[in-house]
Design an enzyme around this catalytic site. Structure first.
Site, PDB file in Angstrom:
ATOM      1  N   GLU A 146       0.832  -1.213   0.000  1.00  0.00           N
ATOM      2  CA  GLU A 146       0.000   0.000   0.000  1.00  0.00           C
ATOM      3  C   GLU A 146       0.866   1.263   0.000  1.00  0.00           C
ATOM      4  OE1 GLU A 146      -4.354  -1.252   1.770  1.00  0.00           O
ATOM      5  OE2 GLU A 146      -2.928  -0.370   3.175  1.00  0.00           O
ATOM      6  N   ALA A 257      -8.629  -7.157   8.554  1.00  0.00           N
ATOM      7  CA  ALA A 257      -7.343  -7.181   9.267  1.00  0.00           C
ATOM      8  C   ALA A 257      -6.959  -8.560   9.809  1.00  0.00           C
ATOM      9  CB  ALA A 257      -7.281  -6.145  10.380  1.00  0.00           C
ATOM     10  N   ALA A 258      -7.729  -9.601   9.472  1.00  0.00           N
ATOM     11  CA  ALA A 258      -7.312 -10.942   9.916  1.00  0.00           C
ATOM     12  C   ALA A 258      -5.972 -11.303   9.273  1.00  0.00           C
ATOM     13  CB  ALA A 258      -8.378 -11.973   9.545  1.00  0.00           C
ATOM     14  N   GLY A 259      -5.813 -10.946   7.991  1.00  0.00           N
ATOM     15  CA  GLY A 259      -4.536 -11.202   7.309  1.00  0.00           C
ATOM     16  C   GLY A 259      -3.416 -10.373   7.929  1.00  0.00           C
ATOM     17  N   ASP A 260      -3.753  -9.161   8.364  1.00  0.00           N
ATOM     18  CA  ASP A 260      -2.739  -8.313   9.002  1.00  0.00           C
ATOM     19  C   ASP A 260      -2.346  -8.887  10.358  1.00  0.00           C
ATOM     20  OD1 ASP A 260      -2.927  -6.594   6.826  1.00  0.00           O
ATOM     21  OD2 ASP A 260      -4.528  -5.427   7.766  1.00  0.00           O
ATOM     22  N   ALA A 290      -8.528 -12.503  15.589  1.00  0.00           N
ATOM     23  CA  ALA A 290      -8.840 -11.143  15.129  1.00  0.00           C
ATOM     24  C   ALA A 290     -10.164 -11.071  14.375  1.00  0.00           C
ATOM     25  CB  ALA A 290      -7.712 -10.624  14.240  1.00  0.00           C
TER      26      ALA A 290
HETATM   27  O1  RIB Z   1      -6.213  -5.371   5.626  1.00  0.00           O
HETATM   28  C1  RIB Z   1      -7.223  -4.538   6.090  1.00  0.00           C
HETATM   29  C2  RIB Z   1      -6.892  -3.121   5.758  1.00  0.00           C
HETATM   30  O2  RIB Z   1      -6.869  -2.960   4.357  1.00  0.00           O
HETATM   31  C3  RIB Z   1      -7.886  -2.101   6.248  1.00  0.00           C
HETATM   32  O3  RIB Z   1      -7.623  -1.659   7.554  1.00  0.00           O
HETATM   33  C4  RIB Z   1      -7.816  -1.018   5.179  1.00  0.00           C
HETATM   34  O4  RIB Z   1      -7.323   0.198   5.657  1.00  0.00           O
HETATM   35  C5  RIB Z   1      -6.952  -1.586   4.065  1.00  0.00           C
HETATM   36  O5  RIB Z   1      -5.660  -1.101   4.114  1.00  0.00           O
END
Ligand code: RIB
Length: 312
Positions: A146, A257-260, A290
């Site tokens: 990103e 955000a589960a992947g995050d 999450a």
């Molecule tokens: O992975 C989830 C995230 O993707 C969100 O928080 C959104 O901001 C995008 O970046």
């Protein structure tokens, strides 16, 4: 003289977004308008989410990125700081809005996201050079897509620890060779894997199931690939080894955000010296936990919360 700042264990070069979230019964298809619930403003962004995920698990984390000079930027910086993330290298770009994500969350927890990168698109190699000490001394350098690829490439050149790249969102163009060459662990989901494999001249026919994922991952010029498979867990592909790591069964409330959470937890475990399979075993638990609370950063668990959320 003031003490020098403590070196981060995990350095994240990535985005911060304000998530504008609406719950809907189902995600609208093109041309459709749907009515949803009240708008919520929630701190997010893949970089910030992954930084907060690792920090909540107890790691010393620094983020290298940019926010705009607006209320969203103030909120995003404050949330990162309260989670314990070092924001000395989170710069403010004047005259530019902070990154913003428009998110529809369906009743089954699934989501659709559109990101307006704003200040994230101004993150550059110079920002990484300014944070060179933090990047070079971190045990794990964790990145996503990103922010511009020049910043990612610069961080790879500066890193001396393990380089982990979550290629999200999937790149429209093939990644430069020096980026993939410098990645130690690539963490795509099934869609991202199919796109990267397509760029590498490999074709993904139909769904990327676990078996196809192994074949595609082996075709990429990266030492190790951890493919996230959603509710099915993850597949760790490293050389000749391919290990399926199942996820705990949960009923998701919101998968944002589960992947995050997965990537932050993977970095947490790798920074602690875990091998890749053990790190993925921890990451599937944190990723599943999450999904049990709404929103991006509010859903990310502390180490103590992971078991209690999964046992509830
Ligand atoms: O992975 C989830 C995230 O993707 C969100 O928080 C959104 O901001 C995008 O970046």
């Amino acid at each position: 003289m003031a003490d020098p700042p403590e070196r981060p264990e995990v350095a994240v070069v990535g985005s911060a977004n304000l998530d504008l979230v609406v719950e809907v019964a189902t995600i609208p298809v093109p041309g459709e308008t749907v009515l949803g619930g009240d708008l919520r403003r929630i701190p997010g962004g893949k970089g910030a989410n992954q930084a907060v995920a690792a920090a909540r698990l107890g790691r010393r984390v620094a983020i290298i990125g940019r926010v705009g000079d607006d209320d969203s930027g103030t909120l995003l910086r404050r949330t990162l700081t309260s989670a314990g993330v070092d924001t000395a290298n989170l710069h403010t770009t004047g005259g530019t809005p902070s990154g913003t994500a428009l998110i529809a969350v369906a009743e089954d927890g699934d989501n659709a996201i559109v990101v307006s990168p704003g200040a994230n698109s101004r993150v550059g190699a110079a920002d990484v050079a300014e944070a060179a000490d933090a990047v070079a001394s971190a045990a794990v350098v964790l990145m996503q897509l990103e922010v511009p690829i020049e910043a990612v490439a610069a961080a790879i050149r500066s890193a001396s620890g393990t380089v982990v790249l979550n290629p999200a969102p999937a790149p429209a163009e093939p990644l430069p060779g020096d980026v993939l060459d410098g990645v130690d662990v690539l963490v795509p989901n099934q869609t991202e894997l199919a796109v990267l494999a397509g760029h590498a001249g490999l074709s993904a026919l139909g769904d990327v199931d676990a078996e196809t994922a192994v074949a595609l991952a082996r075709g990429l010029p990266v030492a190790s690939v951890v493919v996230t498979l959603g509710a099915a867990g993850a597949m760790v592909v490293s050389g000749a080894e391919a290990v399926h790591v199942p996820a705990p069964r949960v009923t998701p409330v919101d998968t944002t955000a589960a992947g995050d959470a997965f990537c932050g937890a993977l970095a947490d475990a790798l920074a602690d010296g875990s091998d890749l399979v053990s790190a993925a075993e921890w990451a599937v638990r944190v990723g599943a936990a999450a999904t049990l609370r709404p929103g991006a950063q509010p859903s990310l668990p502390t180490r103590a919360e992971v078991d209690s959320l999964l046992d509830a």
